[in-house]
Write a protein that holds these residues in place. Structure first.
Motif, PDB file in Angstrom:
ATOM      1  N   SER A  27       0.860  -1.183   0.000  1.00  0.00           N
ATOM      2  CA  SER A  27       0.000   0.000   0.000  1.00  0.00           C
ATOM      3  C   SER A  27       0.897   1.234   0.000  1.00  0.00           C
ATOM      4  O   SER A  27       1.634   1.492   0.955  1.00  0.00           O
ATOM      5  CB  SER A  27      -0.895  -0.002   1.237  1.00  0.00           C
ATOM      6  N   VAL A 188     -13.572  -8.596  -5.734  1.00  0.00           N
ATOM      7  CA  VAL A 188     -13.704  -8.252  -4.321  1.00  0.00           C
ATOM      8  C   VAL A 188     -14.809  -9.125  -3.740  1.00  0.00           C
ATOM      9  O   VAL A 188     -15.787  -9.439  -4.424  1.00  0.00           O
ATOM     10  CB  VAL A 188     -14.075  -6.761  -4.145  1.00  0.00           C
ATOM     11  N   VAL A 210      -8.845  -8.903  -4.164  1.00  0.00           N
ATOM     12  CA  VAL A 210      -8.812  -8.081  -2.954  1.00  0.00           C
ATOM     13  C   VAL A 210      -9.325  -8.954  -1.820  1.00  0.00           C
ATOM     14  O   VAL A 210     -10.517  -9.271  -1.751  1.00  0.00           O
ATOM     15  CB  VAL A 210      -9.678  -6.821  -3.105  1.00  0.00           C
ATOM     16  N   THR A 211      -8.427  -9.391  -0.939  1.00  0.00           N
ATOM     17  CA  THR A 211      -8.794 -10.365   0.096  1.00  0.00           C
ATOM     18  C   THR A 211      -9.000  -9.739   1.464  1.00  0.00           C
ATOM     19  O   THR A 211      -9.695 -10.312   2.307  1.00  0.00           O
ATOM     20  CB  THR A 211      -7.714 -11.438   0.235  1.00  0.00           C
ATOM     21  N   TYR A 212      -8.351  -8.595   1.721  1.00  0.00           N
ATOM     22  CA  TYR A 212      -8.363  -7.992   3.060  1.00  0.00           C
ATOM     23  C   TYR A 212      -7.989  -9.027   4.124  1.00  0.00           C
ATOM     24  O   TYR A 212      -8.543  -9.050   5.222  1.00  0.00           O
ATOM     25  CB  TYR A 212      -9.724  -7.358   3.364  1.00  0.00           C
ATOM     26  N   ASN A 214      -8.387 -12.311   4.130  1.00  0.00           N
ATOM     27  CA  ASN A 214      -9.303 -13.439   4.312  1.00  0.00           C
ATOM     28  C   ASN A 214      -8.498 -14.731   4.535  1.00  0.00           C
ATOM     29  O   ASN A 214      -7.770 -15.178   3.651  1.00  0.00           O
ATOM     30  CB  ASN A 214     -10.192 -13.583   3.077  1.00  0.00           C
ATOM     31  N   ASP A 233      -4.006  -7.282   0.057  1.00  0.00           N
ATOM     32  CA  ASP A 233      -4.367  -7.714   1.406  1.00  0.00           C
ATOM     33  C   ASP A 233      -5.036  -6.598   2.207  1.00  0.00           C
ATOM     34  O   ASP A 233      -5.633  -6.856   3.249  1.00  0.00           O
ATOM     35  CB  ASP A 233      -3.113  -8.169   2.160  1.00  0.00           C
ATOM     36  N   GLY A 234      -4.926  -5.389   1.738  1.00  0.00           N
ATOM     37  CA  GLY A 234      -5.453  -4.250   2.477  1.00  0.00           C
ATOM     38  C   GLY A 234      -4.434  -3.124   2.478  1.00  0.00           C
ATOM     39  O   GLY A 234      -3.513  -3.098   1.653  1.00  0.00           O
ATOM     40  N   HIS A 235      -4.580  -2.213   3.430  1.00  0.00           N
ATOM     41  CA  HIS A 235      -3.710  -1.037   3.474  1.00  0.00           C
ATOM     42  C   HIS A 235      -3.147  -0.848   4.885  1.00  0.00           C
ATOM     43  O   HIS A 235      -3.230   0.228   5.468  1.00  0.00           O
ATOM     44  CB  HIS A 235      -4.491   0.193   3.014  1.00  0.00           C
ATOM     45  N   SER A 264      -8.449   1.364  13.283  1.00  0.00           N
ATOM     46  CA  SER A 264      -9.823   1.421  12.765  1.00  0.00           C
ATOM     47  C   SER A 264     -10.678   2.348  13.613  1.00  0.00           C
ATOM     48  O   SER A 264     -11.505   3.114  13.088  1.00  0.00           O
ATOM     49  CB  SER A 264     -10.439   0.020  12.731  1.00  0.00           C
TER      50      SER A 264
END
Length: 288
Positions: A27, A188, A210-212, A214, A233-235, A264
């Protein structure tokens, strides 16, 4: 100052798409993070729309950032990036004609690839907050985007949300985008490998997932066998920066840091999402 050749970086990205392996994105959100990612050996970076919205506007990811604001940030990164960078171009900032302008601006900024999604953005009056445009409109955007691409090495990737559609619709939609000439398909909301296999059974273009994080999709060898070349994987890097800024400033003011808020929770506190949700309900009758 090292001179960056954007065409070479685009060719490097296409080489990744052609290689039977799976690469995880870094990212990147500013010039320094792009240099760090390249120095650490990342093969590809991504400038997320959600990250740009946070950095430029301190606002949630609800299509408030404009093309010019996003392109400015991409340009700053493009001046120094020594690794290919994917730009999350959201919905192309409007219709097919807007998507054409988006491609022109982001190509000039120096990105190696961009994703165009088929989400109905921004949220429409009286509609749910997450809907998709028609397949025909999505295809039109892709064709328009390809027409104005000056450097044919620039990859245009069609993005769709597999988690909000019946499987048959996802299959039909991704086939249509493949037939329209997309250089790749970005998915996604894929649940697990069984879901991924059912979607990709007849896809031959490279896939971006886009797994974030998972846990049901954490097998790079299997992902590569199914045609997945890029994994987002996300940011985490940007959210870690938010957390570090918060903790550092608390310490500077003599306020005990302790465990404090998570990244978050900090984003939720400082982007006022509840206000935006209330305004959308009040002025737009947007349904959840």
């Amino acid at each position: 100052m090292q001179k960056v050749c954007h065409h070479e970086l685009r060719n490097a990205f296409r080489a990744l798409l052609a290689n039977p392996a799976c690469y995880h994105t870094a990212s990147v959100f500013d010039p320094l993070s792009a240099r760090i990612a390249a120095d650490l050996g990342f093969e590809v970076g991504i400038l997320g729309g959600s990250v740009a919205s946070l950095q430029v506007l301190a606002a949630p990811d609800i299509a408030l950032i404009t093309l010019s604001e996003f392109a400015e940030q991409a340009t700053r990164i493009g001046r120094v990036a020594c690794l290919p960078v994917i730009a999350d171009a959201d919905h192309g900032y409007g219709n097919a004609l807007n998507a054409m302008r988006t491609v022109i601006e982001l190509e000039r900024a120096g990105v190696a690839a961009l994703t165009l999604e088929d989400t109905l953005l921004p949220a429409q009056f009286g509609r749910k907050s997450y809907e998709l445009i028609s397949i025909e409109e999505g295809v039109g955007k892709l064709l328009a985007a390809q027409e104005v691409r000056d450097d044919k090495a620039l990859a245009i990737i069609a993005r769709t949300h597999a988690g909000v559609q019946p499987l048959a619709d996802v299959v039909h939609r991704t086939r249509a985008y493949q037939d329209a000439g997309a250089d790749g398909i970005c998915l996604v909301g894929v649940k697990d490998f069984a879901h991924l296999e059912a979607i990709t059974d007849e896809l031959h273009v490279p896939l971006m997932l886009v797994t974030y994080g998972n846990p049901d999709l954490r097998d790079d060898t299997r992902l590569a066998e199914l045609g997945v070349r890029i994994v987002v994987d996300g940011h985490a890097a940007y959210f870690a920066a938010i957390k570090a800024t918060y903790d550092s400033l608390r310490e500077q003011r003599g306020i005990a840091v302790g465990n404090g808020l998570t990244s978050s929770e900090l984003v939720a506190q400082y982007t006022a999402p509840d206000d935006y949700i209330a305004w959308a309900r009040k002025y737009m009758n947007v349904k959840e």
